[in-house]
Scaffold this active site. Structure first.
Site, PDB file in Angstrom:
ATOM      1  CD  GLU A 140     -73.796 -48.932  -5.128  1.00 27.36           C
ATOM      2  OE1 GLU A 140     -74.561 -49.489  -4.319  1.00 27.36           O
ATOM      3  OE2 GLU A 140     -72.595 -48.714  -4.906  1.00 27.36           O
ATOM      4  CD  GLU A 195     -74.914 -55.645  -4.675  1.00 22.25           C
ATOM      5  OE1 GLU A 195     -74.589 -54.881  -3.738  1.00 22.25           O
ATOM      6  OE2 GLU A 195     -75.837 -55.415  -5.457  1.00 22.25           O
ATOM      7  CG  ASN A 219     -75.484 -55.910  -0.263  1.00 26.31           C
ATOM      8  OD1 ASN A 219     -74.679 -55.323  -0.974  1.00 26.31           O
ATOM      9  ND2 ASN A 219     -76.786 -55.634  -0.262  1.00 26.31           N
ATOM     10  CG  ASP A 247     -72.005 -52.879  -3.052  1.00 29.65           C
ATOM     11  OD1 ASP A 247     -72.300 -51.897  -3.752  1.00 29.65           O
ATOM     12  OD2 ASP A 247     -72.732 -53.310  -2.124  1.00 29.65           O
ATOM     13  CD  GLU A 276     -77.886 -53.704  -3.283  1.00 29.44           C
ATOM     14  OE1 GLU A 276     -77.948 -52.679  -3.978  1.00 29.44           O
ATOM     15  OE2 GLU A 276     -77.000 -53.909  -2.430  1.00 29.44           O
TER      16      GLU A 276
END
Ligand code: C2E
Ligand code: MG
Ligand code: MG
Length: 701
Positions: A635, A548, A516, A578, A461
Site C-alpha cells: 500500500e 478487507e 473494507n 489490511d 479498493e
C-alpha cells in the site's frame, strides 16, 4: 345653607337617612361590580358592566324615590307610573353607557367622560322623576338651583369615575364611592331646594306619613335585594376565580415537578438556573452546574424490576434534597439523571457540595430485601469560566459528565475546555453521521490495485467519502472511528458493501472490488448472510468481491471471526488482511486464517527507500506470503523507486498515488471504457511499460 335648611325643614329626616344608607350601600356594591368589570375583557366585561349598571341605576333611582317620599310638601302627592318607569330606565341605561365609556380606555378623558355621562343620567332621572311627581299645589322652580344641581352631578360623577378607574391614591375607591354618593345627594337636595310648592286646598287627603315610610322602606328593600344579587354574583365569581387560580397553580406545579421523586423536573431546573444565572451576573458571584448520572441504575431495573428502580430513584432523590443548603438546588433531569445548581464564592464550598453529592449516591440503599450502591458520575461546569449562558453551562457540565462516565478512576470530572471541546466536535459529527446515508452525503471513491509484474489492473479498493454539508469532505480516518463507537458503522458498512457491489457490477471489465470491513460489523451483524444477500441482489459474481479486514478484528473474538471468515469464503469471496505490519502481525494469524491477500501497510513504503530495517520487514513479509501462498500487495506506493524495490523483492501487487489516487466512480468508468483491461490509470512506471511491451511482442510473435 339653604340646601341644609331645606333638608332639615322640608324632609322627613328618617327617610333622608334611609336614602343616604341606600345610596352608600348600593353604591358600594355597584362600584365593586364596576371594579370587577375593569378586570375583565370582552363579553365578560360587558356582563359585569351590565350588573354594575343595574346595581348603580337601581340604587340611585331608589335613593331618589325615597328622598321624594321624604319631601314634605303639605299637599297630596301621586306618581305618574309611566314617567316613573322611564326615570328608572334612564338611570340604568345612563350608568351602563357611563361605565362602558369609562372602561374603554383608562387614559383621560374616558373615565371622566364616563363619569360626566353618569352625572347627566342621574340628573335626567331625577328631573323625569320629578315630572312623574304630581302634587296638588302650585309648583315653582328656581332655574339657578336646577343648573347648579346638574353641574354638581356631572362634576362629582366625573370625579367619582376618575378615582374609580385611574386610582391615583390608595384610598381612591373609597373616595370614588363618596363622590358618587355626593353626586346623587347634592343633585337631589340642591334641585329640591329650588322647588317650592304652595298647596291648594282641594279637599283631597294628605298621604299618611307612615304609609310613605313603609313605601320608602319597601323601595329600599328592593334596592338592597338588587345590590345583594350583585354581591352574590361577585362572591360566586371570586370563588370560581380562586378555584381557577388553584387549578392553574396545580398545573404549574405538575409542569415544573417530577411526579416520581417530587423534585423539580428539567423545566423547573431550567427556570431556576435562568434566575440564578441572572443573580450571579448581577452580583458577580459564581455558579456551578453539576450533572449527575447514576451508574448502576439500569442494573437495578433489569435485575429487580421497574418498581425497585423507581424506589431507588425516590430514595436518591430524597437524599439529594436533604443534603441541600442555602443557595443549592437539585432537579431530576430525566431517567436516572439529576442536575444541581450551587451558588458559591469559594472553591472549597463547591468541593464540599460535590463531596456531599458523592456521599448521597455512594451510600448503599436498601430496597426490600436487597442492598445496593447505585454510584454515579458527576460533571461540573462553572459560571463564568465555563460558560455564561444556561445552555452552555448545561452542555459543558454534560461533556464533563461523559468524561466522568468513561473514567473508571474518578466519579467527578470538572469541565476542561481542551478535552471537552474535542469531544463536543466528535459528538456533533456523530449526530450528523446518523443522517449521512438518508441525506445522500456518502460516496465511494475507487483506488486502483495493480499487478507489479505486468502493470495490469487487478481491482479497485472502494474507499468511503463523506461530503459534509458544512465541513466539506471529511476523511474516513476521522469519521469511521466515530461511526464504530456509535454503531452507525453497521448501516454505513452495509451501504458501502451494497453500493460497491452494485457499481462494480456495471463495470465493462470484470475487475475485483475490495471493500473494507470494520471489526464492529463482525461483532454485530450477520455478516455472511448480508454479503450473500447483497451478492444476489446486485448480481455480482462472488469471486469479484474482496473483503478487507484488519488484525484488530481478529484479536477481538478469534473463534467467532474465524467462523465468519469461513462462511464468507464459502460464498466464494476473497479475504485480504489490511494494514499488515502495524498491529500484532503474528505469524499465527496468517496461518490460522484463510487469507487470500496480505496488504502491507503504507508506513513501510515511506521508509523502504532509506531504511534497511524497513526493507528487511518487507522482505520477510514477502517471503512469508510466498511460503503460505498468499499474495502480497504493497500500500501507499508513491514513487517509482519504491515500485522498483518492490519489483526486485518480488511483490505481487501495488496500490498508491503513483498508480492512481482514489477517484470517483465516473472517472473509473471513463478509464475502464477507454483503456479496457490492460492499463493502469496512472502512467505506469517505465519498466512496467517495458515489460508490457515485451509481453505484447511475445504474444504477437
Ligand atoms: P485503508 O483501507 O488502508 O485505505 C487506504 C488508505 O490509504 C486510503 O485512505 C487511501 O486514500 C490512502 N492511500 C492510498 N494510496 C496512498 C498513497 O500513495 N499515499 C498515502 N499517503 N495514502 C494513500 P482513506 O481513503 O483516507 O481511508 C483511510 C482508511 O479509512 C482506510 O484505510 C480504511 O481503514 C478506512 N476506510 C475507508 N473506507 C472504508 C469503508 O468503507 N469501511 C471501513 N470500515 N473503513 C473504511
Ligand atoms: Mg483497506
Ligand atoms: Mg490499508
Amino acid at each position: 345653607m339653604r340646601v341644609i335648611s331645606c333638608i332639615l325643614t322640608e324632609h322627613d329626616l328618617r327617610l333622608v337617612l334611609l336614602a343616604a344608607f341606600v345610596a352608600a350601600s348600593g353604591g358600594w356594591v355597584a362600584f365593586g361590580l364596576f371594579r370587577r368589570a375593569g378586570e375583565k375583557l370582552g363579553t365578560q366585561r360587558l356582563g359585569w358592566t351590565f350588573l354594575a349598571a343595574v346595581a348603580a341605576g337601581a340604587t340611585v333611582w331608589c335613593t331618589h324615590f325615597i328622598a321624594m317620599l321624604a319631601f314634605e310638601v303639605g299637599a297630596p302627592i301621586t306618581f305618574a307610573p309611566l314617567l316613573t318607569m322611564v326615570s328608572f330606565v334612564i338611570a340604568i341605561a345612563g350608568f351602563g353607557a357611563g361605565f362602558h365609556v369609562a372602561l374603554h380606555d383608562r387614559k383621560a378623558p374616558f373615565p371622566e367622560a364616563g363619569g360626566a355621562i353618569i352625572g347627566l343620567a342621574v340628573a335626567a332621572m331625577h328631573y323625569v322623576g320629578i315630572m312623574a311627581y304630581r302634587v296638588d299645589g302650585i309648583v315653582e322652580w328656581s332655574g339657578g338651583y336646577i343648573v347648579a344641581s346638574v353641574v354638581m352631578a356631572i362634576a362629582f360623577g366625573a370625579m367619582a369615575l376618575h378615582q374609580a378607574v385611574r386610582r391615583p391614591w390608595t384610598f381612591s375607591h373609597h373616595l370614588a364611592l363618596g363622590l358618587f354618593v355626593l353626586a346623587v345627594i347634592s343633585l337631589h337636595f340642591t334641585g329640591m331646594t329650588g322647588l317650592s310648592v304652595t298647596p291648594l286646598v282641594t279637599g283631597a287627603q294628605l298621604a299618611d306619613p307612615e304609609i310613605l315610610v313603609t313605601m320608602a322602606v319597601a323601595v329600599a328593600g328592593v334596592s338592597l335585594i338588587i345590590a345583594g344579587t350583585g354581591v352574590a354574583t361577585y362572591i360566586i365569581d371570586s370563588k370560581a376565580t380562586e378555584e381557577l387560580a388553584d387549578l392553574s397553580e396545580r398545573l404549574a406545579h405538575m409542569a415544573y415537578n417530577d411526579a416520581l421523586t417530587g423534585l423539580p423536573n428539567r423545566a423547573g431546573f431550567s427556570e431556576h438556573l435562568g434566575r440564578e444565572l441572572a443573580l450571579a451576573k448581577a452580583h458577580g458571584s459564581k455558579l456551578a452546574v453539576v450533572s449527575i448520572d447514576l451508574d448502576r441504575f439500569k442494573e437495578i431495573n433489569d435485575l429487580r424490576g421497574l418498581e425497585a428502580g423507581d424506589a431507588a430513584l425516590r430514595l436518591i432523590g430524597q437524599r439529594l434534597r436533604q443534603l441541600l443548603q442555602e443557595g443549592e438546588f437539585v432537579a431530576r433531569a430525566g431517567g436516572d439523571e439529576f442536575a444541581t445548581v450551587k451558588r458559591f464564592t469559594e472553591q472549597s464550598d463547591l468541593l464540599d457540595f460535590v463531596a456531599r453529592l458523592e456521599g448521597a449516591v455512594f451510600t448503599p440503599i436498601n430496597i426490600g430485601d436487597f442492598q445496593t450502591v447505585t454510584g454515579a458520575s458527576l460533571g461540573v461546569a462553572v459560571y463564568p469560566e465555563d460558560g455564561d449562558t444556561e445552555e452552555r453551562l448545561i452542555s459543558n457540565s454534560e461533556l464533563a459528565l461523559y468524561r466522568a462516565i468513561a473514567d473508571v478512576t474518578r466519579a467527578t470530572c470538572f469541565y476542561e475546555a481542551h478535552m471537552d471541546e474535542a469531544s463536543r466536535a466528535r459528538h456533533t459529527l456523530a449526530q450528523d453521521l446518523r443522517h449521512a446515508i438518508e441525506r445522500n452525503e456518502l460516496e465511494l471513491y475507487y483506488q486502483v490495485q495493480t499487478s507489479i509484474a505486468t502493470g495490469d489492473i487487478c481491482g479497485y479498493e472502494a474507499l468511503l467519502r463523506w461530503r459534509h454539508p458544512v465541513r466539506g469532505m471529511v476523511s474516513p480516518a476521522e469519521f469511521i472511528p466515530i461511526a464504530e463507537e456509535t454503531g452507525a458503522i453497521i448501516p454505513i458498512g452495509e451501504w458501502v458493501l451494497r453500493t460497491a457491489c452494485r457499481e462494480a457490477a456495471t463495470w465493462s471489465v470484470p475487475h475485483k472490488v475490495a471493500v473494507n470491513l470494520s471489526p464492529v460489523q463482525f461483532a454485530n451483524a450477520d455478516l455472511a448472510r448480508l454479503v450473500h444477500e447483497v451478492l444476489l441482489q446486485t448480481d455480482l459474481s462472488p469471486n469479484r468481491l474482496e473483503l478487507e479486514l484488519t488484525e484488530s478484528t481478529i484479536i477481538g473474538d478469534k473463534a467467532r471471526t474465524l467462523h465468519i471468515l469461513r462462511q464468507l469464503k464459502s460464498l466464494g469471496v476473497t479475504i485480504a488482511i489490511d494494514d499488515f505490519g502495524t498491529g500484532y502481525s503474528s505469524l499465527s494469524t496468517l496461518r490460522e486464517f484463510p487469507f487470500d491477500k496480505i496488504k502491507l501497510d503504507r508506513s513501510f513504503m515511506t521508509e523502504v527507500e532509506h531504511s534497511q530495517q524497513a526493507k528487511a520487514v518487507v522482505r520477510a513479509v514477502l517471503s512469508l506470503g510466498k511460503t503460505l501462498e498468499i499474495k502480497v500487495l504493497a500500500e501507499g506506493v508513491e514513487t517509482s523507486d519504491q515500485l522498483a524495490i518492490l519489483r526486485m523483492e518480488g511483490c505481487d501487487e501495488a496500490q498508491g498515488y503513483l498508480l492512481g489516487k482514489p477517484q470517483p466512480i465516473a472517472q473509473i468508468l471513463l478509464a475502464l471504457t477507454k483503456f479496457g483491461n490492460s492499463k493502469v490509470i496512472a502512467a505506469p512506471h517505465k519498466s512496467v511499460a517495458a515489460s508490457r511491451q515485451k509481453k505484447r511482442r511475445q504474444a504477437a510473435g
